[in-house]
Design a protein around this motif. Structure first.
Motif, PDB file in Angstrom:
ATOM      1  N   SER A  70      39.147  37.583  42.507  1.00 55.34           N
ATOM      2  CA  SER A  70      39.025  36.297  43.750  1.00 55.34           C
ATOM      3  C   SER A  70      39.796  35.161  44.276  1.00 55.34           C
ATOM      4  O   SER A  70      40.412  34.556  42.715  1.00 55.34           O
ATOM      5  CB  SER A  70      37.621  36.754  43.750  1.00 55.34           C
ATOM      6  N   PRO A  71      39.724  34.613  45.362  1.00 55.28           N
ATOM      7  CA  PRO A  71      40.304  33.052  44.866  1.00 55.28           C
ATOM      8  C   PRO A  71      39.364  32.560  44.437  1.00 55.28           C
ATOM      9  O   PRO A  71      40.933  31.816  43.443  1.00 55.28           O
ATOM     10  CB  PRO A  71      39.873  33.147  46.891  1.00 55.28           C
ATOM     11  N   GLN A  72      38.283  32.117  44.157  1.00 55.04           N
ATOM     12  CA  GLN A  72      38.031  31.263  43.533  1.00 55.04           C
ATOM     13  C   GLN A  72      38.445  31.982  41.951  1.00 55.04           C
ATOM     14  O   GLN A  72      38.427  30.496  40.821  1.00 55.04           O
ATOM     15  CB  GLN A  72      36.250  31.756  43.588  1.00 55.04           C
ATOM     16  N   ASP A  73      38.912  33.309  41.572  1.00 51.65           N
ATOM     17  CA  ASP A  73      39.130  33.544  40.361  1.00 51.65           C
ATOM     18  C   ASP A  73      40.214  32.634  39.591  1.00 51.65           C
ATOM     19  O   ASP A  73      40.758  32.455  39.128  1.00 51.65           O
ATOM     20  CB  ASP A  73      39.007  34.635  39.885  1.00 51.65           C
ATOM     21  N   LEU A  74      41.033  32.926  40.557  1.00 46.08           N
ATOM     22  CA  LEU A  74      42.232  32.382  41.017  1.00 46.08           C
ATOM     23  C   LEU A  74      42.204  30.844  40.454  1.00 46.08           C
ATOM     24  O   LEU A  74      42.977  30.186  39.550  1.00 46.08           O
ATOM     25  CB  LEU A  74      42.910  32.812  41.753  1.00 46.08           C
ATOM     26  N   SER A  75      41.881  30.343  41.232  1.00 51.46           N
ATOM     27  CA  SER A  75      42.016  28.755  41.211  1.00 51.46           C
ATOM     28  C   SER A  75      40.635  27.902  39.864  1.00 51.46           C
ATOM     29  O   SER A  75      41.406  27.638  39.462  1.00 51.46           O
ATOM     30  CB  SER A  75      41.120  28.155  42.177  1.00 51.46           C
ATOM     31  N   ASN A  76      40.146  29.013  39.111  1.00 45.21           N
ATOM     32  CA  ASN A  76      39.417  28.669  38.296  1.00 45.21           C
ATOM     33  C   ASN A  76      40.681  28.538  37.126  1.00 45.21           C
ATOM     34  O   ASN A  76      40.458  27.996  35.777  1.00 45.21           O
ATOM     35  CB  ASN A  76      38.338  29.145  37.369  1.00 45.21           C
ATOM     36  N   THR A  77      41.327  29.813  36.983  1.00 46.48           N
ATOM     37  CA  THR A  77      42.325  30.037  35.724  1.00 46.48           C
ATOM     38  C   THR A  77      43.134  28.701  35.691  1.00 46.48           C
ATOM     39  O   THR A  77      43.401  28.411  34.658  1.00 46.48           O
ATOM     40  CB  THR A  77      42.595  32.058  36.549  1.00 46.48           C
ATOM     41  N   ALA A  78      43.566  28.700  37.587  1.00 41.04           N
ATOM     42  CA  ALA A  78      44.951  27.425  37.310  1.00 41.04           C
ATOM     43  C   ALA A  78      44.051  26.621  36.815  1.00 41.04           C
ATOM     44  O   ALA A  78      45.227  25.727  36.159  1.00 41.04           O
ATOM     45  CB  ALA A  78      44.882  27.694  38.561  1.00 41.04           C
ATOM     46  N   TRP A  79      42.729  25.763  37.322  1.00 39.19           N
ATOM     47  CA  TRP A  79      42.461  23.972  36.736  1.00 39.19           C
ATOM     48  C   TRP A  79      41.809  24.929  35.133  1.00 39.19           C
ATOM     49  O   TRP A  79      42.321  23.754  34.235  1.00 39.19           O
ATOM     50  CB  TRP A  79      40.901  24.640  37.732  1.00 39.19           C
ATOM     51  N   SER A  80      41.538  25.626  34.575  1.00 37.86           N
ATOM     52  CA  SER A  80      41.642  26.035  33.356  1.00 37.86           C
ATOM     53  C   SER A  80      42.930  25.556  32.393  1.00 37.86           C
ATOM     54  O   SER A  80      42.736  24.920  31.414  1.00 37.86           O
ATOM     55  CB  SER A  80      41.326  27.919  32.655  1.00 37.86           C
ATOM     56  N   PHE A  81      44.124  25.751  33.154  1.00 32.54           N
ATOM     57  CA  PHE A  81      45.201  26.174  32.255  1.00 32.54           C
ATOM     58  C   PHE A  81      46.066  24.549  32.128  1.00 32.54           C
ATOM     59  O   PHE A  81      46.105  23.974  31.424  1.00 32.54           O
ATOM     60  CB  PHE A  81      46.289  27.194  32.742  1.00 32.54           C
ATOM     61  N   ALA A  82      45.367  23.835  33.429  1.00 34.22           N
ATOM     62  CA  ALA A  82      46.346  22.453  33.508  1.00 34.22           C
ATOM     63  C   ALA A  82      44.548  21.698  32.989  1.00 34.22           C
ATOM     64  O   ALA A  82      45.267  20.953  32.437  1.00 34.22           O
ATOM     65  CB  ALA A  82      45.709  22.175  35.018  1.00 34.22           C
ATOM     66  N   ALA A  83      43.479  22.021  33.093  1.00 30.86           N
ATOM     67  CA  ALA A  83      42.813  21.002  32.093  1.00 30.86           C
ATOM     68  C   ALA A  83      43.057  21.069  30.442  1.00 30.86           C
ATOM     69  O   ALA A  83      42.903  20.002  30.062  1.00 30.86           O
ATOM     70  CB  ALA A  83      41.260  21.202  32.365  1.00 30.86           C
ATOM     71  N   ARG A  84      43.373  22.406  29.926  1.00 31.01           N
ATOM     72  CA  ARG A  84      44.199  22.671  28.630  1.00 31.01           C
ATOM     73  C   ARG A  84      45.475  22.474  28.411  1.00 31.01           C
ATOM     74  O   ARG A  84      45.814  22.048  27.692  1.00 31.01           O
ATOM     75  CB  ARG A  84      43.823  23.454  27.896  1.00 31.01           C
ATOM     76  N   LYS A  85      45.887  21.165  29.831  1.00 29.69           N
ATOM     77  CA  LYS A  85      47.916  20.940  29.452  1.00 29.69           C
ATOM     78  C   LYS A  85      48.528  22.136  28.932  1.00 29.69           C
ATOM     79  O   LYS A  85      49.550  21.741  28.611  1.00 29.69           O
ATOM     80  CB  LYS A  85      48.378  20.120  29.265  1.00 29.69           C
ATOM     81  N   MET A  86      48.224  23.550  29.412  1.00 38.42           N
ATOM     82  CA  MET A  86      48.840  24.506  29.028  1.00 38.42           C
ATOM     83  C   MET A  86      49.853  24.650  30.377  1.00 38.42           C
ATOM     84  O   MET A  86      48.932  25.598  31.447  1.00 38.42           O
ATOM     85  CB  MET A  86      48.495  26.229  28.139  1.00 38.42           C
ATOM     86  N   ARG A  87      51.174  25.052  30.750  1.00 37.94           N
ATOM     87  CA  ARG A  87      51.947  25.175  31.384  1.00 37.94           C
ATOM     88  C   ARG A  87      52.351  26.282  31.321  1.00 37.94           C
ATOM     89  O   ARG A  87      53.696  26.353  30.978  1.00 37.94           O
ATOM     90  CB  ARG A  87      52.990  24.533  31.489  1.00 37.94           C
ATOM     91  N   ASP A  88      51.930  27.712  31.711  1.00 40.26           N
ATOM     92  CA  ASP A  88      52.230  29.436  31.636  1.00 40.26           C
ATOM     93  C   ASP A  88      52.698  29.023  32.747  1.00 40.26           C
ATOM     94  O   ASP A  88      52.574  29.534  33.488  1.00 40.26           O
ATOM     95  CB  ASP A  88      50.616  29.753  31.328  1.00 40.26           C
ATOM     96  N   GLU A  89      54.180  29.328  33.543  1.00 39.48           N
ATOM     97  CA  GLU A  89      54.551  29.954  33.822  1.00 39.48           C
ATOM     98  C   GLU A  89      54.506  31.239  35.098  1.00 39.48           C
ATOM     99  O   GLU A  89      54.587  31.499  36.615  1.00 39.48           O
ATOM    100  CB  GLU A  89      56.646  29.088  33.938  1.00 39.48           C
ATOM    101  N   PRO A  90      54.361  32.004  33.770  1.00 40.37           N
ATOM    102  CA  PRO A  90      54.621  33.605  34.607  1.00 40.37           C
ATOM    103  C   PRO A  90      52.951  33.580  35.444  1.00 40.37           C
ATOM    104  O   PRO A  90      52.774  34.034  36.068  1.00 40.37           O
ATOM    105  CB  PRO A  90      54.838  34.528  33.335  1.00 40.37           C
ATOM    106  N   LEU A  91      52.307  33.292  34.564  1.00 37.42           N
ATOM    107  CA  LEU A  91      50.880  32.820  35.183  1.00 37.42           C
ATOM    108  C   LEU A  91      51.136  31.695  36.466  1.00 37.42           C
ATOM    109  O   LEU A  91      50.124  32.692  37.401  1.00 37.42           O
ATOM    110  CB  LEU A  91      49.532  31.920  34.218  1.00 37.42           C
ATOM    111  N   LEU A  92      51.584  31.392  36.480  1.00 40.73           N
ATOM    112  CA  LEU A  92      51.549  30.538  37.593  1.00 40.73           C
ATOM    113  C   LEU A  92      51.985  30.865  38.848  1.00 40.73           C
ATOM    114  O   LEU A  92      51.562  30.848  39.727  1.00 40.73           O
ATOM    115  CB  LEU A  92      52.080  29.215  37.785  1.00 40.73           C
ATOM    116  N   GLU A  93      53.526  31.527  38.934  1.00 44.11           N
ATOM    117  CA  GLU A  93      53.729  32.711  39.312  1.00 44.11           C
ATOM    118  C   GLU A  93      52.956  33.430  39.924  1.00 44.11           C
ATOM    119  O   GLU A  93      53.058  33.819  41.740  1.00 44.11           O
ATOM    120  CB  GLU A  93      55.001  32.358  38.953  1.00 44.11           C
ATOM    121  N   ALA A  94      51.776  33.945  39.245  1.00 45.97           N
ATOM    122  CA  ALA A  94      51.090  35.563  40.078  1.00 45.97           C
ATOM    123  C   ALA A  94      50.095  35.175  39.797  1.00 45.97           C
ATOM    124  O   ALA A  94      49.754  35.457  41.196  1.00 45.97           O
ATOM    125  CB  ALA A  94      50.667  36.014  38.695  1.00 45.97           C
TER     126      ALA A  94
END
Length: 323
Positions: A105-129
């Motif tokens: 869902s849109p909230q799942d998308l933003s929560n996932t992005a926030w989670s990786f940013a909070a842990r400073k994990m720059r996962d480019e394939p995930l961010l592109e998806a």
């Protein structure tokens, strides 16, 4: 039961310990939804047993095989919210999320992005998806999702112009529903990646002025910083932030106060407003014990060779954006 207590923000230690012990014994029978719900509950009340819970999840195949879309996003959030690093788990969650990206869902998308940013994990394939899917569903995104997504991509320095343009267009349509934190986070995010969007910042300025009394000091400072850094100047917004900040300086000064001073120094064609803020900050510093050397000085230090309109990063002259 854990979900109910977490939703009510009740951290009952003995109950949580008992639930955790029972969950660990029966973890082999839990599916992804059970695990993510328990993890979310523990993280929500800051019960530090989320790591142990995930440690017994088993293989990456189990994550990819039994965690559905919402469970993936919830689990990533729980890991990030608890602040522990588990790169293998986050990588497994990322891989599974990419496979199921259309189901998030849109909230799942933003929560996932926030989670990786909070842990400073720059996962480019995930961010592109996430970006591709968020653009497709941008009209379904609410203020919190839009602001969190922009913030996450900015923290990870992942500049995606199509996504930022889509967020801007949707944000301008829904800006009346934005809370002050959403407004300040959005302006901060665009400034962080030096993405100038005049129409968006004009709309944010108007919305911020209308809600200026609802901002906390960090929000005021971040908003002033964003406009100063790009650099874009809107005198009515600067005046509103200045008036609100001066009124609060009687409560003392902090790092955000100094951030506001820097922003006004950078943005102002005349130094009247800056001197007003500085005088109030100095008076506050003189009447309270400072917590940092910068606060102890109680004064604005002009670094030799650094002039208004530019910084070490060389952002150039501050320009009037509108009006």
């Amino acid at each position: 039961m854990a979900w109910a207590f977490a939703t009510l923000r009740v951290a009952d230690g003995p109950l949580l310990e008992a639930l955790s012990s029972s969950a660990r014994r029966r973890i082999a029978y839990f599916d992804g939804q059970n695990i993510s719900n328990m993890a979310w509950s523990f993280a929500k009340v800051s019960f530090a047993d989320t790591r142990c819970l995930f440690a017994q999840c088993g293989s990456d195949d189990r994550v990819e095989g039994t965690f559905q879309s919402h469970a993936l996003a919830t689990s990533a959030w729980a890991v990030a919210a608890q602040g522990f690093s588990d790169r293998p788990l986050m990588e497994a969650l990322s891989s599974a999320a990419i496979q199921r990206i259309a189901d998030l869902s849109p909230q799942d998308l933003s929560n996932t992005a926030w989670s990786f940013a909070a842990r400073k994990m720059r996962d480019e394939p995930l961010l592109e998806a996430i970006s591709s899917q968020a653009i497709l569903r941008i009209t379904e995104c609410g203020p919190q999702s839009l602001a969190n997504t922009a913030w996450a991509f900015a923290v990870l320095r992942f500049v995606d112009a199509p996504l930022l343009n889509a967020i801007s267009a949707q944000a301008r349509r829904r800006l009346s529903a934005y809370e002050p934190q959403n407004l300040s986070n959005t302006s901060w995010a665009y400034a962080k990646v030096s993405f100038v969007d005049g129409p968006l910042f004009a709309a944010i300025s108007s919305a911020a002025i209308a809600r200026i009394g609802d901002y906390d000091q960090q929000g005021l400072s971040n908003t002033a910083w964003a406009f100063a850094w790009l650099p874009l100047r809107h005198d009515p917004l600067l005046a509103a932030i200045s008036e609100e900040s001066v009124g609060r300086l009687a409560n003392g000064i902090n790092d955000f106060t100094h951030g506001s001073l820097w922003s006004f120094w950078r943005s102002s064609e005349d130094l009247g407003r800056l001197l007003c803020l500085h005088a109030a900050a100095s008076a506050s510093a003189a009447s309270a014990a400072p917590s940092t050397p910068a606060m102890a000085a109680g004064r604005l230090e002009v670094v030799p060779g650094l002039h208004r309109g530019g910084s070490g990063g060389g952002r150039g002259e501050t320009t009037t954006m509108w009006g």
